[in-house]
Design a protein around this motif. Structure first.
Motif, PDB file in Angstrom:
ATOM      1  N   GLY A 145      18.053 -12.817  12.766  1.00 35.36           N
ATOM      2  CA  GLY A 145      16.631 -12.990  13.011  1.00 35.36           C
ATOM      3  C   GLY A 145      16.401 -14.082  14.037  1.00 35.36           C
ATOM      4  O   GLY A 145      17.339 -14.752  14.469  1.00 35.36           O
ATOM      5  N   GLY A 146      15.159 -14.272  14.412  1.00 37.64           N
ATOM      6  CA  GLY A 146      14.808 -15.315  15.362  1.00 37.64           C
ATOM      7  C   GLY A 146      14.522 -16.626  14.662  1.00 37.64           C
ATOM      8  O   GLY A 146      14.593 -16.738  13.431  1.00 37.64           O
ATOM      9  N   THR A 147      14.178 -17.644  15.446  1.00 39.19           N
ATOM     10  CA  THR A 147      13.837 -18.948  14.897  1.00 39.19           C
ATOM     11  C   THR A 147      12.611 -18.835  13.996  1.00 39.19           C
ATOM     12  O   THR A 147      11.605 -18.240  14.371  1.00 39.19           O
ATOM     13  N   GLY A 148      12.704 -19.389  12.803  1.00 38.19           N
ATOM     14  CA  GLY A 148      11.578 -19.392  11.885  1.00 38.19           C
ATOM     15  C   GLY A 148      11.248 -18.052  11.275  1.00 38.19           C
ATOM     16  O   GLY A 148      10.167 -17.857  10.722  1.00 38.19           O
ATOM     17  N   SER A 149      12.181 -17.098  11.335  1.00 35.80           N
ATOM     18  CA  SER A 149      11.907 -15.758  10.818  1.00 35.80           C
ATOM     19  C   SER A 149      12.162 -15.634   9.319  1.00 35.80           C
ATOM     20  O   SER A 149      11.774 -14.641   8.708  1.00 35.80           O
ATOM     21  N   GLY A 150      12.820 -16.627   8.728  1.00 32.61           N
ATOM     22  CA  GLY A 150      13.098 -16.573   7.292  1.00 32.61           C
ATOM     23  C   GLY A 150      14.554 -16.319   6.961  1.00 32.61           C
ATOM     24  O   GLY A 150      14.868 -15.906   5.842  1.00 32.61           O
ATOM     25  N   LYS A 151      15.458 -16.569   7.910  1.00 30.01           N
ATOM     26  CA  LYS A 151      16.888 -16.331   7.659  1.00 30.01           C
ATOM     27  C   LYS A 151      17.401 -17.183   6.498  1.00 30.01           C
ATOM     28  O   LYS A 151      18.103 -16.693   5.619  1.00 30.01           O
ATOM     29  N   THR A 152      17.049 -18.471   6.511  1.00 29.71           N
ATOM     30  CA  THR A 152      17.545 -19.373   5.462  1.00 29.71           C
ATOM     31  C   THR A 152      16.964 -19.008   4.107  1.00 29.71           C
ATOM     32  O   THR A 152      17.661 -19.057   3.085  1.00 29.71           O
ATOM     33  N   HIS A 244      21.329 -15.924  15.136  1.00 30.04           N
ATOM     34  CA  HIS A 244      20.136 -15.603  15.906  1.00 30.04           C
ATOM     35  C   HIS A 244      20.355 -14.286  16.650  1.00 30.04           C
ATOM     36  O   HIS A 244      21.370 -14.125  17.330  1.00 30.04           O
ATOM     37  N   ALA A 245      19.407 -13.366  16.536  1.00 29.28           N
ATOM     38  CA  ALA A 245      19.495 -12.093  17.239  1.00 29.28           C
ATOM     39  C   ALA A 245      18.132 -11.422  17.235  1.00 29.28           C
ATOM     40  O   ALA A 245      17.269 -11.723  16.401  1.00 29.28           O
ATOM     41  N   ASN A 247      17.693  -8.038  16.915  1.00 32.77           N
ATOM     42  CA  ASN A 247      17.674  -6.928  15.980  1.00 32.77           C
ATOM     43  C   ASN A 247      19.034  -6.841  15.295  1.00 32.77           C
ATOM     44  O   ASN A 247      19.971  -7.581  15.638  1.00 32.77           O
ATOM     45  N   ALA A 248      19.150  -5.926  14.343  1.00 33.79           N
ATOM     46  CA  ALA A 248      20.365  -5.858  13.529  1.00 33.79           C
ATOM     47  C   ALA A 248      21.585  -5.470  14.349  1.00 33.79           C
ATOM     48  O   ALA A 248      22.674  -6.028  14.161  1.00 33.79           O
ATOM     49  N   ARG A 249      21.449  -4.512  15.250  1.00 29.80           N
ATOM     50  CA  ARG A 249      22.611  -4.097  16.050  1.00 29.80           C
ATOM     51  C   ARG A 249      23.056  -5.193  17.011  1.00 29.80           C
ATOM     52  O   ARG A 249      24.248  -5.447  17.180  1.00 29.80           O
ATOM     53  N   SER A 250      22.083  -5.843  17.652  1.00 28.60           N
ATOM     54  CA  SER A 250      22.461  -6.905  18.590  1.00 28.60           C
ATOM     55  C   SER A 250      23.089  -8.085  17.864  1.00 28.60           C
ATOM     56  O   SER A 250      23.830  -8.861  18.470  1.00 28.60           O
ATOM     57  N   ALA A 251      22.828  -8.206  16.555  1.00 31.45           N
ATOM     58  CA  ALA A 251      23.460  -9.280  15.780  1.00 31.45           C
ATOM     59  C   ALA A 251      24.978  -9.118  15.764  1.00 31.45           C
ATOM     60  O   ALA A 251      25.724 -10.099  15.803  1.00 31.45           O
ATOM     61  N   LEU A 252      25.440  -7.873  15.717  1.00 34.23           N
ATOM     62  CA  LEU A 252      26.884  -7.625  15.722  1.00 34.23           C
ATOM     63  C   LEU A 252      27.490  -8.032  17.063  1.00 34.23           C
ATOM     64  O   LEU A 252      28.553  -8.662  17.114  1.00 34.23           O
ATOM     65  N   SER A 253      26.821  -7.692  18.152  1.00 29.91           N
ATOM     66  CA  SER A 253      27.308  -8.084  19.476  1.00 29.91           C
ATOM     67  C   SER A 253      27.256  -9.598  19.646  1.00 29.91           C
ATOM     68  O   SER A 253      28.149 -10.199  20.262  1.00 29.91           O
ATOM     69  N   ARG A 254      26.205 -10.222  19.120  1.00 31.69           N
ATOM     70  CA  ARG A 254      26.101 -11.681  19.203  1.00 31.69           C
ATOM     71  C   ARG A 254      27.248 -12.336  18.446  1.00 31.69           C
ATOM     72  O   ARG A 254      27.834 -13.333  18.924  1.00 31.69           O
ATOM     73  N   LEU A 255      27.588 -11.803  17.280  1.00 29.71           N
ATOM     74  CA  LEU A 255      28.690 -12.368  16.506  1.00 29.71           C
ATOM     75  C   LEU A 255      30.000 -12.246  17.274  1.00 29.71           C
ATOM     76  O   LEU A 255      30.790 -13.196  17.331  1.00 29.71           O
ATOM     77  N   ALA A 256      30.226 -11.083  17.873  1.00 27.69           N
ATOM     78  CA  ALA A 256      31.440 -10.896  18.675  1.00 27.69           C
ATOM     79  C   ALA A 256      31.438 -11.829  19.882  1.00 27.69           C
ATOM     80  O   ALA A 256      32.472 -12.416  20.227  1.00 27.69           O
TER      81      ALA A 256
END
Length: 330
Positions: A145-152, A244-245, A247-256
């Motif tokens: 998610g983005g900053t302040g989106s509620g990830k924590t 931080h990402a 969307n869900a798919r881009s989160a996988l690319s960000r992790l890589a």
């Protein structure tokens, strides 16, 4: 890590903001410069007049926050601090900024359980059950998610799904998570050893020596992703992290991509296979119109090296219907 005083101790140095600093409904105070103040209340931004908040007062406030940390804003214009009450303060001073800028993020007064989020309409019940099955099946969950989106907030709720009789090692930049597990050890980056900062990557590696059943990393930002993926693929299932990402798919690319920042990084395709083996479920949270909600949930099925696409689908508990965005405002 040394801590500066609590939010209440800032009142004498921020004239005109006394009411905001004492208001539990204000989650964030953003000072862009003298007299230029914005606050977040109930998820919405609003301006606040503060004519008495001069450049001199802002400079004094920066010094007051930095001094207990053994820091000097004149020598180090970019500072991050955790206050005694758990709130976080980010400071930028000249020459890195035209004016002293201070952002105060208040530590949340309440932790929400997974059931709370379902009841509030924040987390679809089928997605909760998919997450529960994933974790109890010793597979791993990535929250994006983005900053302040509620990830924590979501990460806190998911941690409660882990068995009480299993050991958790939690690693954070700043201690924000509220973990009630009786068998949990917590590490915080930023401490110093012979003037060398302790990085998240150091702590991820060190965590393996503390016999974790589950590893929780508050947020992945860089090369520590490579070490985390190694840990997730070598017997520490049922672990969690955020990133931080968009969307869900881009989160996988960000992790890589983060894993590729490691000095000893593996080739891209090998890293992507490590992501597939290490992450079973991605939950993406978003904030719109002042409301926070779980926007998407994807089960990770593979990586197509020929097309560079991730193979994903709805989680088992949600198959047959698309997740409907729900709201949460913790």
């Amino acid at each position: 890590m040394k801590r500066a005083s609590g939010v209440g101790h800032l009142t004498p140095f921020l004239p005109g903001l006394e009411g905001l600093l004492g208001d539990p409904d204000v989650s964030e105070i953003m000072i862009n410069g003298p007299g230029n103040v914005w606050v977040e209340r109930a998820g919405r931004l609003e301006p606040r007049e503060a004519p008495a908040l001069t450049a001199a007062w802002l400079h004094r406030a920066a010094i007051h926050i930095a001094r207990p940390l053994g820091l000097d804003p004149a020598a180090r214009p970019i500072l991050d601090a955790r206050l005694e009450d758990g709130s976080r303060v980010a400071i930028c001073t000249p020459p890195a900024s035209p004016e002293v800028a201070i952002t105060i993020r208040r530590f949340g007064g309440r932790a929400f359980s997974a059931e709370d989020l379902v009841r509030l309409g924040s987390l679809p019940e089928d997605i909760l059950e998919a997450a529960r099955a994933t974790l109890l099946g010793r597979r791993n969950v990535l929250v994006s998610g983005g900053t302040g989106s509620g990830k924590t907030t979501l990460l806190n709720a998911l941690i409660e799904l882990l068995p009480d009789d299993e050991r958790i090692v939690a690693i954070e930049d700043t201690l924000e998570l509220r973990i009630d597990s009786p068998n949990c050890v917590r590490f915080e980056a930023g401490a110093t050893l012979t003037e060398t900062p302790v990085e998240i990557r150091d702590l991820v590696r060190h965590a393996l020596r503390h016999r974790p059943d589950h590893i929780v990393v508050g947020e992945v930002r860089g090369g520590e992703a490579a070490d985390l993926l190694q840990a997730l693929n070598t017997g520490h299932g049922g672990s969690l992290t955020t990133i931080h990402a968009n969307n869900a798919r881009s989160a996988l690319s960000r992790l890589a991509s983060c894993a590729m920042q490691a000095g000893d990084a593996l080739p891209w395709e090998v890293t992507c296979r490590g992501v597939v083996d290490g992450i079973a479920l991605v939950l993406h949270v978003a904030r719109r119109g002042g409301r926070r909600f779980v926007e998407d949930a994807l089960e990770v099925g593979g990586y197509d090296a020929a097309t560079g696409h991730w193979i994903t689908g709805p989680p088992e508990a949600g198959r047959g219907e698309e997740p409907t965005p729900k709201e949460m405002n913790p």
